[in-house]
Design an enzyme around this catalytic site. Structure first.
Site, PDB file in Angstrom:
ATOM      1  N   HIS A 128     101.248  59.994  70.144  1.00  0.00           N
ATOM      2  CA  HIS A 128     101.886  59.345  71.293  1.00  0.00           C
ATOM      3  C   HIS A 128     102.030  57.870  70.966  1.00  0.00           C
ATOM      4  CE1 HIS A 128     102.990  58.950  75.577  1.00  0.00           C
ATOM      5  NE2 HIS A 128     102.513  57.731  75.425  1.00  0.00           N
ATOM      6  N   CYS A 129     103.268  57.400  70.941  1.00  0.00           N
ATOM      7  CA  CYS A 129     103.550  56.028  70.522  1.00  0.00           C
ATOM      8  C   CYS A 129     103.729  55.127  71.746  1.00  0.00           C
ATOM      9  CB  CYS A 129     104.805  55.983  69.651  1.00  0.00           C
ATOM     10  SG  CYS A 129     105.249  54.304  69.133  1.00  0.00           S
TER      11      CYS A 129
END
Length: 413
Positions: A128-129
Site C-alpha cells: 500500500h503506497c
C-alpha cells in the site's frame, strides 16, 4: 468528458477523495514546484523560440510532466483490482488450500492479500503506497513502476536546467576565480530581453527546486530499482518476504522440503511481460496465473497456510499491565521506547489493563500482536492488531496460545 475519461481512468467520482491525503498532496506539490520552476528557468536559460535546441528542450520538459502525471493518476485511480466480496473458487475442493478473509467474507485468491487501509482483498498486492493513497497491485503495477522511472528522468532534466540557469545568470555577476571550471555558453547564451528577471527570490526558488529534484531523483530512483528487481522475478514485495520465511521455516524444522517460487517463469523477459504490455492492461484475470512447471496454482497458498500455522504455534500470550493510548511515539513509556518506535505504517493499538494479547513478533522495546476479542467481534470479522510498547505487557505464566490457535483454525474451516 470522453477525452478526459480516456486520459485518466477512475471508476467513480468518489475516488477523487484519494487526493485528500498527505501522500498525494506532497507528491503533487513536488511535481508542481519542480515542473513550474523548470519551465520558468528554461525560458531564462535557453529561450525556446531562439533555436531548435531550445524548442526541443522545452517540449521534452512538458513531455516529462505530462507522462509523469498520466502514470501517477492512473496508478492512483485505476487501482490494483480487488477480489469480489464473498469470492469462492470454482472448484469447492480448492477451498482447503486458501485462506478465508473474515472482513470480505470470502476466500483469498492466489497472490491476493487483504489491505487494512483499503479494507479489501487486493489482487497480486505488492504494497500500500501512501504517495498514491492506494495499493500497488495487479492492474496498476505497470503504471506505478512507470511513474517511478519517469519521475527521476524528469527530475534529472530539471536538475540540469536549474544548474545551467544559475550558472549562466551568476557567471557575469560574480567572479569566482575558477577559470578552470568555466563553461562555454556561447551556444545557448542569447542576447534577448529576459521575460523573467533572475532576482534573489528567483535564485532562492531555483535552489529550492534543485534540492527537491535531486532528492526525488535519488529516493524514487531507488524505489524503481527495488520494484524492477521483484518484477523481473515475477514477484511482489510481499511474495519475496513469503519466500524468505519459507526458507527459514524449512531450515528451522529441517523438513527437507524444496520450496520453488511458483510464478517465476524462468525468463526475465517473460516475467517482464506479465506486468508491462502495449495495451497497459496486464495479462491475466488476477485470480489464475501461469506457474512453474513443477508447481501448481496453490503452491504459494499452501505455503502461506503452513506459515500461518507456524505463526500460531510460536505466538506467545501476554497480559496488559499498563494502559497505552496508541500514539506513535509515547514519551510517557520511556525515552528508549519513544526513540525506537517501529519505522512502519503498521498501526499501533490501544491497550487497557487486563486485556490479553497474542504477540507474534517483537523488537527490543516494541511488540506486535493480535488483541484477544470477544466471540461476537470475532464472528463479525473484527481484528485488532498492531504494535505496542513491550513494557505495557507481561508474559502469562501459562500459555494458552496454542489451544486458542487450534480453536481459531477450526472456526475458519
Amino acid at each position: 468528458m470522453s477525452i478526459l475519461s480516456s486520459f485518466i481512468k477512475f471508476e467513480n467520482l468518489h475516488e477523487l477523495k484519494r487526493l485528500c491525503h498527505w501522500g498525494p498532496i506532497i507528491a503533487l506539490t513536488v511535481i508542481a514546484v519542480c515542473s513550474t520552476m523548470a519551465v520558468l528557468d528554461s525560458i531564462i536559460w535557453f529561450w525556446p523560440l531562439d533555436s531548435t535546441g531550445g524548442s526541443i528542450n522545452f517540449i521534452m520538459l512538458i513531455n516529462w510532466t505530462v507522462l509523469i502525471l498520466y502514470n501517477y493518476f492512473n496508478a492512483m485511480f485505476v487501482g490494483p483490482g480487488y477480489i469480489p466480496l464473498g469470492w469462492k473458487p470454482e472448484n469447492p475442493q480448492d477451498m482447503c488450500y486458501l485462506q478465508f478473509c473474515r472482513v470480505c467474507q470470502g476466500y483469498k485468491a492466489p497472490r491476493s492479500h487483504h489491505c487494512r487501509k483499503c479494507n479489501r482483498c487486493v489482487m497480486k498486492m505488492d504494497h500500500h503506497c501512501p504517495w498514491i493513497n492506494n495499493c500497488c497491485g495487479h492492474l496498476n503495477h505497470a503504471y506505478f513502476t512507470s511513474f517511478l522511472l519517469l519521475a527521476p528522468l524528469g527530475c534529472i532534466h530539471a536538475t540540469v536546467i536549474f544548474v545551467m540557469t544559475m550558472y549562466t545568470q551568476l557567471y557575469d555577476r560574480i567572479s569566482f576565480g575558477w577559470s578552470s571550471v568555466r563553461i562555454d555558453m556561447s551556444a545557448v547564451k542569447r542576447d534577448h530581453r529576459p521575460i523573467i528577471p533572475f532576482s534573489v527570490s528567483a535564485f532562492a526558488a531555483t535552489l529550492f527546486a534543485f534540492g527537491l529534484a535531486l532528492g526525488t531523483t535519488i529516493a524514487v530512483g531507488m524505489l524503481f530499482v527495488i520494484q524492477m528487481k521483484v518484477i523481473l522475478r515475477n514477484k511482489t514485495s510481499i511474495e519475496a518476504w513469503i519466500e524468505e520465511k519459507a526458507k527459514d521455516r524449512i531450515q528451522y524444522y529441517q523438513t527437507g522440503e524444496e520450496f520453488i517460487f511458483p510464478y517465476d517463469l524462468g525468463s526475465k523477459w517473460e516475467n517482464f511481460k506479465q506486468v508491462f504490455t502495449w495495451s497497459g492492461t496486464p495479462e491475466g484475470d488476477g485470480v489464475e496465473w501461469p506457474v512453474h512447471e513443477k508447481c501448481h496454482q496453490h503452491t504459494l497458498t499452501i505455503e502461506q497456510l503452513k506459515q500461518k500455522a507456524d505463526k500460531r504455534v510460536r505466538s506467545v500470550q501476554y497480559r496488559v499491565i499498563e494502559d497505552y493510548n496508541g500514539v506513535c511515539c509515547p514519551l510517557s513509556k520511556g525515552v528508549k521506547t519513544f526513540f525506537t518506535t517501529p519505522c512502519t505504517e503498521e498501526p499501533r493499538i490501544k491497550l487497557t489493563k487486563g486485556e490479553m494479547i497474542f504477540a507474534t513478533r517483537s523488537i527490543k522495546w516494541w511488540m506486535y500482536g493480535d488483541k484477544v476479542l470477544g466471540e461476537e467481534q470475532t464472528k463479525a470479522g473484527v481484528r485488532i492488531r498492531g504494535w505496542f510498547p513491550r513494557r505495557c505487557v507481561e508474559k502469562c505464566l501459562y500459555d494458552t496460545a496454542n489451544d486458542a490457535a487450534m480453536n481459531e483454525e477450526k472456526k475458519e474451516k
